[in-house]
Each structure stands twice: as structure tokens, then as C-alpha cells.
Design an enzyme around this catalytic site. Structure first.
Site, PDB file in Angstrom:
ATOM      1  N   THR A 215      14.811  56.997  35.586  1.00 47.86           N
ATOM      2  CA  THR A 215      15.940  56.940  34.652  1.00 47.86           C
ATOM      3  C   THR A 215      16.509  58.338  34.438  1.00 47.86           C
ATOM      4  O   THR A 215      17.581  58.488  33.890  1.00 47.86           O
ATOM      5  CB  THR A 215      15.471  56.384  33.295  1.00 47.86           C
ATOM      6  OG1 THR A 215      14.271  57.058  32.921  1.00 47.86           O
ATOM      7  CG2 THR A 215      15.219  54.892  33.370  1.00 47.86           C
TER       8      THR A 215
ATOM      9  N   ARG B 256      20.774  43.203  33.728  1.00 45.25           N
ATOM     10  CA  ARG B 256      19.615  42.603  33.055  1.00 45.25           C
ATOM     11  C   ARG B 256      20.003  42.124  31.654  1.00 45.25           C
ATOM     12  O   ARG B 256      19.560  41.081  31.186  1.00 45.25           O
ATOM     13  CB  ARG B 256      18.465  43.614  32.965  1.00 45.25           C
ATOM     14  CG  ARG B 256      17.204  42.979  32.375  1.00 45.25           C
ATOM     15  CD  ARG B 256      16.075  43.978  32.231  1.00 45.25           C
ATOM     16  NE  ARG B 256      15.590  44.434  33.517  1.00 45.25           N
ATOM     17  CZ  ARG B 256      15.100  45.660  33.744  1.00 45.25           C
ATOM     18  NH1 ARG B 256      15.051  46.538  32.772  1.00 45.25           N
ATOM     19  NH2 ARG B 256      14.677  45.988  34.936  1.00 45.25           N
TER      20      ARG B 256
ATOM     21  N   ASP C 254       8.111  53.283  40.792  1.00 42.18           N
ATOM     22  CA  ASP C 254       8.979  53.300  39.617  1.00 42.18           C
ATOM     23  C   ASP C 254       8.555  54.475  38.725  1.00 42.18           C
ATOM     24  O   ASP C 254       7.405  54.921  38.814  1.00 42.18           O
ATOM     25  CB  ASP C 254       8.816  51.955  38.870  1.00 42.18           C
ATOM     26  CG  ASP C 254      10.020  51.647  38.009  1.00 42.18           C
ATOM     27  OD1 ASP C 254      10.999  52.434  38.018  1.00 42.18           O
ATOM     28  OD2 ASP C 254       9.997  50.621  37.313  1.00 42.18           O
TER      29      ASP C 254
ATOM     30  N   LYS D 134      17.452  48.886  40.028  1.00 40.28           N
ATOM     31  CA  LYS D 134      16.710  49.781  40.919  1.00 40.28           C
ATOM     32  C   LYS D 134      15.619  48.990  41.669  1.00 40.28           C
ATOM     33  O   LYS D 134      15.482  49.104  42.879  1.00 40.28           O
ATOM     34  CB  LYS D 134      16.093  50.948  40.118  1.00 40.28           C
ATOM     35  CG  LYS D 134      17.163  51.837  39.461  1.00 40.28           C
ATOM     36  CD  LYS D 134      16.582  53.082  38.827  1.00 40.28           C
ATOM     37  CE  LYS D 134      15.876  52.819  37.524  1.00 40.28           C
ATOM     38  NZ  LYS D 134      16.753  52.388  36.430  1.00 40.28           N
ATOM     39  N   THR D 135      14.864  48.174  40.922  1.00 39.70           N
ATOM     40  CA  THR D 135      13.815  47.377  41.573  1.00 39.70           C
ATOM     41  C   THR D 135      14.431  46.376  42.543  1.00 39.70           C
ATOM     42  O   THR D 135      13.934  46.180  43.665  1.00 39.70           O
ATOM     43  CB  THR D 135      12.982  46.630  40.506  1.00 39.70           C
ATOM     44  OG1 THR D 135      12.554  47.588  39.532  1.00 39.70           O
ATOM     45  CG2 THR D 135      11.782  45.936  41.106  1.00 39.70           C
TER      46      THR D 135
END
Ligand code: ADE
Length: 364
Positions: free
Chosen positions: A171, A230, A122, A77-78
Site C-alpha cells: 500500500t 472491493r 503481500d 492487487k491480489t
């Protein structure tokens, strides 16, 4: 109130295959993160659409419509927010929902923006109601309410802010209020990555890190990474440690299998925590249904962590089902633990109950 950190998020007990960021990830994430759509692997449909929306906004010299990015931790997302700003050729300003404590803090952020800049928030589901409400006017009309004067002389005036794009990340879309959700022009739900996509990401990262890796080695890491870049990059770094200290420095399938065994990550990419969830369902509660609060209490983890971090991949892979009465184990869960499923479940085509899986979930 600050969200309590679960032991799996805490610095002293980092979980290799947890999707959340560990401190040690930060410098690597920065080096490995793709900077443009061309470098970004996976999420092809979203990527294709976003490319068009960015080009259209640039042609009109307007800000991109507000974008909501949702999905489990670690899916990018980032990274996507950074790419959107880079492709729009504007500045990215990053913050987190709970950090914007009051309307004044929001005004401070918005008045610092340049024309068409991207403001990335975020955990946008954790904005305070007062801040969220003042964000509506900013999103709709690029204006904010500010208070002037004191006491009896206090009054609200509206001041303009530069046109901007809000990129919100969460999320859990289910926790977003309807007025906020509906203000985003683009809703992007990130999916778990296919093993082949993750293998390409691992190969790209290995090249940047200068680690020799075979195609089979990259795929073996990919298959143990819960569909999450990640985690794949983190596992690559751990396997590199084993390869450099115990082997030749090169990574192949055998090195990955040996390293995963030592890290207690099984062939499905599950760690002890996932297996504990499956054992609670199958062994302690005979397949369920089991309420999420009961699972959380048995694991000593907050309910949020179960729902945000552990469950999505187990659901997506079909090990777990969700019913109105709680979570249930599927045939796959019994088989994974090497246990015999109850005969009624074995005889049925699917789970015993009408289960909600990630494919049938209806939350916005
Ligand atoms: N590193 C982390 N996520 C990535 C992605 N989606 N594509 C390429 N490299 C990545």
C-alpha cells in the site's frame, strides 16, 4: 511486530466503505474475482502493458520479470497476481511479508516453486531486513544462501531455486527500500477506478450473484464506493439485503439511496470517519495545516490507517491537501460539510498552501 488492528479493521466494527478485507468478503471475493485479463475491468493502461509482458515472457519460455503492485487496499492487487499466474499458465504461491519470519522460511517457499511460478508477497514493505536481503540473490540470480553444519562447522552454501516471478504488493511504495524497489522490472501503481468502470464491475457482480439491478442503480453504488472494487462489491451485498427484505429484491437508484442513508454513506461515498477527518481539519483547526499524528490522535486510529486507508481517496478527490506542515482542507471539504470557507481560501483559485495532491506526489 504484528501491526495493531484498527477498530475499523476489527471484526466487531467492520467499516462498509473501508478498502481492507473483512472475513465475510472472502467467499464473495473468490466468486466475483475476474480470472483473466478479459474479465478484468479497469486499469486499462496497466492491463494492456501486462498482457504484452506476459505474452513476451511466454514466447521466450521465461518467467515474467518481477512485478511490484502498489496502491490503496481493495484495488485488485491480489486479483492481478492471480491473473498474471493464470495467464502465464503457472502456479501461484501466496504469502505475506511478516509471515516470512526468517531466511529458512523463505528458502522453504522458494524451493517449493515450479519453473516460472509466481510467488505473491503481500505487504512486501513489512519483510524483515534479513529476509529481504536474502531475497535479493533469489530475485537476481535464482539462488539462495543456506547454512549447513553447526557451530564451528557451520558454513554457507548457495543452492539454485527454479526461475520464478516475484509479485510484491504494497500500500506504500515510500516504505520500500531502494534496493528492493529497483529489483522489480515492472512497477504498477493502481489508480482508483472511475465511477463508470465501477458500475460495470457492479453489474458483472450482480449478474454472478443473480441480483436484478438497473444501470442507474449500479452507477449509484459505484459513486459511493470510493473508487474501490472491493467496496463496490461489499456495498452491492448490503444494498441487496435491503432490497430483498424491504423491497422487491431488485436494485434501482432509489433503493441504493435509501440503503446508503441507512448506512450513513453520503453522496460522495464518505462515512462518518471521513466526515470526522474533514471536521477536525475545518472546525477544530480552522482548515489546517494539521499534522497526521494530531489527526490520528483525535480519531484514536494508528497513523498508518490514516495514511493508507482514509487519506488517499480524500486526496485524490481534492478534499485534502498535503503540505510540509501537515494536512489542509480545500474549498471542497468546507463545502461538503456545508460550512463557509475562510474568506482567504474562498478568494484563492486553489488551496491556501501549495498542497501535494495524489497528482503531484513524488514518492517513488
Ligand atoms: N471484481 C473486483 N474487481 C474487479 C475488476 N477489476 N474487474 C471485474 N470484476 C472485479
Amino acid at each position: 511486530m504484528a501491526k495493531r488492528k484498527s477498530p475499523t479493521e476489527a471484526e466487531d466494527a467492520p467499516r462498509i466503505i473501508g478498502g481492507g478485507t473483512h472475513h465475510e468478503d472472502v467467499p464473495f471475493d473468490r466468486a466475483l474475482r475476474p480470472k483473466t485479463f478479459d474479465d478484468y475491468i479497469g486499469q486499462e493502461k496497466h492491463k494492456g502493458n501486462l498482457r504484452v509482458f506476459v505474452q513476451a515472457a511466454r514466447q521466450r519460455q521465461e518467467p515474467l520479470d518481477h512485478v511490484l503492485l502498489c496502491g490503496p487496499p481493495g484495488l485488485g492487487k491480489t486479483t492481478l497476481a492471480q491473473i498474471l499466474a493464470a495467464e502465464m499458465n503457472v502456479q501461484l504461491h501466496m504469502t505475506t511479508g511478516p509471515v516470512i519470519e526468517h531466511k529458512g522460511a523463505l528458502a522453504g517457499l522458494l524451493t517449493k516453486l515450479g519453473p516460472n511460478d509466481v510467488l505473491f508477497v503481500d505487504e512486501i514493505h513489512r519483510l524483515s531486513p534479513v529476509v529481504e536481503e536474502s531475497l535479493y540473490l533469489a530475485m537476481d540470480e535464482f539462488r539462495i544462501d543456506v547454512m549447513t553444519g553447526d557451530g564451528a562447522f557451520a558454513s554457507a552454501i548457495q543452492i539454485p531455486v527454479p526461475p520464478f516471478t516475484l509479485v510484491g504488493a504494497t500500500t506504500r511504495t515510500g516504505l520500500l527500500t531502494a534496493p528492493l524497489y529497483s529489483r522489480f522490472g515492472h512497477h504498477v501503481r493502481l489508480d482508483f477506478y472511475a465511477p463508470e468502470e465501477l458500475a460495470r464491475i457492479v453489474r458483472r457482480s450482480a449478474t454472478i450473484l443473480g441480483v436484478p439491478i438497473t444501470g442507474e442503480g449500479a452507477l449509484a453504488i459505484a459513486k459511493r464506493s470510493r473508487g474501490t472494487p472491493r467496496i463496490a462489491n461489499r456495498l452491492l451485498r448490503r444494498v441487496r439485503d435491503f432490497a430483498e427484505v424491504l423491497g422487491t429484491g431488485a436494485i434501482d437508484e432509489k433503493v441504493v439511496h435509501g440503503s446508503s442513508d441507512r448506512l450513513d454513506i453520503d453522496a460522495a461515498g464518505f462515512d462518518e470517519m471521513d466526515r470526522r477527518i474533514l471536521r477536525i481539519l475545518c472546525v477544530d483547526y480552522e482548515g489546517g495545516p494539521v499534522g497526521v499524528e494530531t489527526i490520528a490522535a483525535a480519531l484514536g486510529e494508528p497513523r498508518d490507517t490514516i495514511e493508507d486507508v482514509y487519506e488517499p481517496f480524500l486526496l485524490q478527490q481534492g478534499y485534502l491537501g498535503r503540505t510540509p506542515r501537515g494536512r489542509i482542507a480545500t474549498k471542497k471539504a468546507w463545502a461538503h460539510l456545508g460550512l463557509e470557507a475562510p474568506s482567504a481560501l474562498k478568494a484563492s483559485d486553489g488551496p491556501l498552501f501549495v498542497a501535494e495532491t495524489s497528482a503531484t506526489r513524488t514518492t517513488p
